[in-house]
Design a protein around this motif. Sequence first.
Motif, short mmCIF file in Angstrom:
data_model
loop_
_atom_site.label_atom_id
_atom_site.label_comp_id
_atom_site.label_asym_id
_atom_site.label_seq_id
_atom_site.Cartn_x
_atom_site.Cartn_y
_atom_site.Cartn_z
N GLN A 1 0.67 -1.14 -0.06
CA GLN A 1 0.31 0.22 -0.38
C GLN A 1 1.06 1.38 0.14
OE1 GLN A 1 -2.48 -0.15 3.30
NE2 GLN A 1 -4.12 -1.71 2.56
N THR A 2 2.36 1.18 0.75
CA THR A 2 2.74 2.27 0.56
C THR A 2 3.67 2.34 -0.30
OG1 THR A 2 4.47 0.68 1.21
CG2 THR A 2 2.63 2.16 2.69
N GLN A 3 3.38 1.21 -1.59
CA GLN A 3 4.69 1.60 -2.84
C GLN A 3 4.00 2.26 -3.65
OE1 GLN A 3 6.92 -2.00 -3.50
NE2 GLN A 3 7.11 -2.00 -0.66
N ARG A 4 4.19 2.95 -4.27
CA ARG A 4 3.86 3.98 -5.69
C ARG A 4 3.84 2.82 -7.07
NH1 ARG A 4 -0.50 7.28 -4.98
NH2 ARG A 4 -0.37 8.87 -3.56
N GLY A 5 4.81 2.09 -7.24
CA GLY A 5 5.56 1.13 -8.24
C GLY A 5 6.21 -0.39 -7.37
N PHE A 6 5.03 -0.76 -6.78
CA PHE A 6 5.45 -2.66 -6.32
C PHE A 6 5.49 -3.36 -7.26
CE2 PHE A 6 1.25 -2.63 -5.93
CZ PHE A 6 0.33 -3.46 -6.59
#
Length: 322
Positions: A152-157
Amino acid sequence: MNKMKIGVMLVNLGTPDSPTPQALSRYLWQFLTDPRVVDLPKWRWFPLLKGIILPLRSKLVAKNYASIWTEKGSPLLAISRQQQQALQQYFDQQNLGICVEVGMTYGQPSIEQALQKLTDQQAEKIIVLPLYPQYSSSTTGAVFDALAKCLQTQRGFLPFEFIHSYHLNNDYIEALVESINAATLKQDEFLLFSFHGIPLRYEIMGDYYREHCQQTVTAVVERLGLKENRWLLSFQSRFGREEWLQPYTDKFLMQAAKQNIKKVAVICPGFSADCLETLEEIEEENKENFLNNGGESYRYIPALNSQSKHIEMMANLILARI
């Protein structure tokens, strides 16, 4: 064979940092406040958990953990590391460029830490393998939730694949059959398949865990050629007052001798690594239950742990997704 660098995350339930009431309290708080595990309203559950359950249960469970603790920590963590190393070696021998890490839903090493390690190793895709052969919302579902929370905290996982279950995987069934055959069941020995239980209410709400357990046992029994009166599927480790999946392992073992079942071998196919629930609850506590109530012979068949067949099964599950 593989140009993309793959990261593999082996996930299990978790373990406290040490066999102390303080460490158990921290671990159990994380575990028992997960709504996948206990879905009661927070206002009702949290005060009860914090004020009564944790102070009492932490001391009791700490003693149980102390009885099985090893120099390398809890058996679950030690065996998980062995599985990781064996699987890594398996992939390295084939020069596949696959890196393997261990993550736990609760406690350390966390799923977030495992994800970061795989990212640091420049993995371009991740395959998540929850080591629960039979799906349950309380185990596999909780792994997915924990992973999603990290992402959820990663823009580009990183792209990932999530292995849902493998309860009828041929390699898994064969590994169980081989393990039982290696134990050499005696002619008059009863085979008990004990799985971790879940509240019956979860099944009513749509969890199909029992069905997966039944399918696993049916496949194993067919390959062993066991007669119907020589085996049983049961459920262990219930907690609280509400009804869980039945029959209950402990109650069956306390009554077994009255049914003329005097010799028992127990296997726990839902546990991919030996842990508190197998080494203390099954191998010690339930052995006493059985022998103190007329039983004559009792033994536990260990989990698949880091057996070569188990490692090959994991490898094949992963390679099928590359």
